[in-house]
Design an enzyme around this catalytic site. Structure first.
Site, PDB file in Angstrom:
ATOM      1  N   ALA A   1       0.816  -1.213   0.000  1.00  0.00           N
ATOM      2  CA  ALA A   1       0.000   0.000   0.000  1.00  0.00           C
ATOM      3  C   ALA A   1       0.848   1.260   0.000  1.00  0.00           C
ATOM      4  CB  ALA A   1      -0.930  -0.003   1.216  1.00  0.00           C
ATOM      5  N   GLU A   2       1.903   1.278   0.804  1.00  0.00           N
ATOM      6  CA  GLU A   2       2.704   2.496   0.931  1.00  0.00           C
ATOM      7  C   GLU A   2       3.521   2.759  -0.324  1.00  0.00           C
ATOM      8  OE1 GLU A   2       1.662   0.631   4.738  1.00  0.00           O
ATOM      9  OE2 GLU A   2       2.844  -0.107   3.041  1.00  0.00           O
TER      10      GLU A   2
ATOM     11  N   ARG B   1       3.659 -13.258   5.160  1.00  0.00           N
ATOM     12  CA  ARG B   1       4.488 -12.151   5.639  1.00  0.00           C
ATOM     13  C   ARG B   1       4.855 -12.265   7.113  1.00  0.00           C
ATOM     14  NH1 ARG B   1       0.166  -7.418   4.323  1.00  0.00           N
ATOM     15  NH2 ARG B   1       1.994  -6.095   4.569  1.00  0.00           N
TER      16      ARG B   1
ATOM     17  N   GLY C   1      -5.839  -1.691  -5.008  1.00  0.00           N
ATOM     18  CA  GLY C   1      -4.979  -0.542  -5.253  1.00  0.00           C
ATOM     19  C   GLY C   1      -5.709   0.747  -5.526  1.00  0.00           C
ATOM     20  N   ALA C   2      -7.031   0.695  -5.641  1.00  0.00           N
ATOM     21  CA  ALA C   2      -7.786   1.912  -5.943  1.00  0.00           C
ATOM     22  C   ALA C   2      -7.664   2.947  -4.837  1.00  0.00           C
ATOM     23  CB  ALA C   2      -9.256   1.574  -6.190  1.00  0.00           C
TER      24      ALA C   2
ATOM     25  N   ASP D   1      -5.183   3.333  -2.717  1.00  0.00           N
ATOM     26  CA  ASP D   1      -3.844   3.916  -2.740  1.00  0.00           C
ATOM     27  C   ASP D   1      -3.728   4.957  -3.847  1.00  0.00           C
ATOM     28  OD1 ASP D   1      -3.216   2.055  -0.752  1.00  0.00           O
ATOM     29  OD2 ASP D   1      -2.567   0.577  -2.238  1.00  0.00           O
TER      30      ASP D   1
ATOM     31  N   ASP E   1      -1.644  -3.812  -8.724  1.00  0.00           N
ATOM     32  CA  ASP E   1      -1.921  -2.892  -7.624  1.00  0.00           C
ATOM     33  C   ASP E   1      -1.559  -1.453  -7.949  1.00  0.00           C
ATOM     34  OD1 ASP E   1      -2.308  -5.381  -6.455  1.00  0.00           O
ATOM     35  OD2 ASP E   1      -1.633  -4.692  -4.502  1.00  0.00           O
TER      36      ASP E   1
END
Length: 335
Positions: free
Chosen positions: A55-56, A125, A273-274, A276, A312
């Protein structure tokens, strides 16, 4: 806070010097992404597409494509996935400040397209290099030199030390008068709603700009509709609150003024990803001094772009492309 030891071949894209301070700084995990190339069960795929996602870094890439200087802070494993992550982000013009961890792997994300409209995501993760983020990995001078620090609700969920890193960065930003942007970005696979709500409430109270969906906002405050949720979030401290409604657009309470903007109508291919993309365009315009209406317009256009292609971040628009979705039908072939 001391300056961390970054890998010598990682900081900063080619052609950029240390004197070019980042206007936006963000920190968080970026993973290698294995994505099914077509609709169907993952076990029936004979191959998977390899990319990166986080995301970042998605947001940092969006800011860079729109012409502002962005930096991304993180940790990656000393492996091919880690090298893919840093190379990809650098190639998009984002300054990379990543510690290479030789004892933990780069995280992995697997994406399955179960139907044309339903995407399923699975994470690998736990124990990743980025889950070892700590305050010592945060370059205070980088944060204090920015216009905006952007954090999400994902990073505090990775580990206690990653949470501490987020709070350290926020405190550095606030102490230097740097605006703090927060996207709630709740991930149920990482923590439960009660733990997330308590942490996010604390971060909302220390943020200047907050992005959330309706369900995410309800982790922190109560409200029957998005406008009420925005008002309740604003009471905690942020000057600007944006509650996203997907295909129904966005409700904003920006510097005391209410906004309600519809989404751009497009054919959605991949919704991941929208959010972000939306936040990246909003913050880019905010950095440039645009009025709230202009920030919202750019954000809705960027969010629409993001869902029109798989991936993304791959569909994030450049500055020159922001007007394409407003083109007349006869003008949609660019020659």
């Amino acid at each position: 806070m001391s300056t961390p030891e970054y890998a010598t071949d990682l900081p900063g894209p080619i052609g950029r010097t240390a004197a070019d301070a980042a206007e936006l700084v963000t920190l968080g995990e970026t993973m290698a992404l294995l994505a099914a190339p077509r609709v169907g069960l993952l076990r029936h795929m004979s191959s998977l597409d390899l990319s990166v996602a986080g995301a970042e870094s998605n947001l940092a890439i969006g800011v860079s494509r729109l012409g502002r200087r962005a930096a991304w802070l993180s940790r990656v494993g000393d492996d091919e996935f880690g090298r893919l992550v840093t190379a990809t982000i650098r190639a998009e013009g984002v300054a990379v400040y990543a510690v290479v961890d030789g004892t933990a792997p780069t995280g992995l994300m697997v994406k399955e397209r179960r139907t044309d409209t339903a995407t399923r995501v699975q994470y690998y993760r736990s124990g990743s290099a980025a889950s070892r983020l700590s305050p010592s990995d945060v370059d205070e001078s980088l944060v204090r030199g920015a216009r905006v620090l952007h954090v999400t609700g994902i990073t505090p969920a990775l580990s206690a030390t990653a949470r501490d890193a987020v709070h350290a960065a926020v405190e550095s930003a606030r102490g230097a008068g740097v605006a703090v942007s927060l996207d709630l970005n709740y991930r149920a696979a990482l923590w439960d709603a009660a733990a997330a709500g308590a942490e996010l409430r604390e971060l909302v109270a220390r943020a200047d700009i907050v992005f959330a969906t309706g369900p995410e906002a309800r982790l922190v405050v109560s409200g029957d509709d998005e406008a009420t949720l925005a008002a309740e979030l604003e009471k905690l401290g942020p000057r600007q609150v944006l509650v996203k409604r997907g295909s129904r657009g966005v409700v904003g309470l920006l510097d005391g003024t209410a906004y309600d903007l519809p989404a751009k109508p497009v054919r959605a291919v991949d919704p991941v990803g929208a959010g972000d993309a939306f936040a990246s365009a909003y913050l880019t315009e905010w950095i440039g001094g645009a009025a709230p209406a202009g920030c919202l317009h750019a954000a809705t256009v960027a969010g629409a772009f993001a869902v029109t292609v798989p991936g993304d971040w791959e569909g994030l628009p450049s500055r020159a492309e922001l007007d394409l979705l407003g083109a007349e039908p006869d003008d949609d072939v660019q020659r």
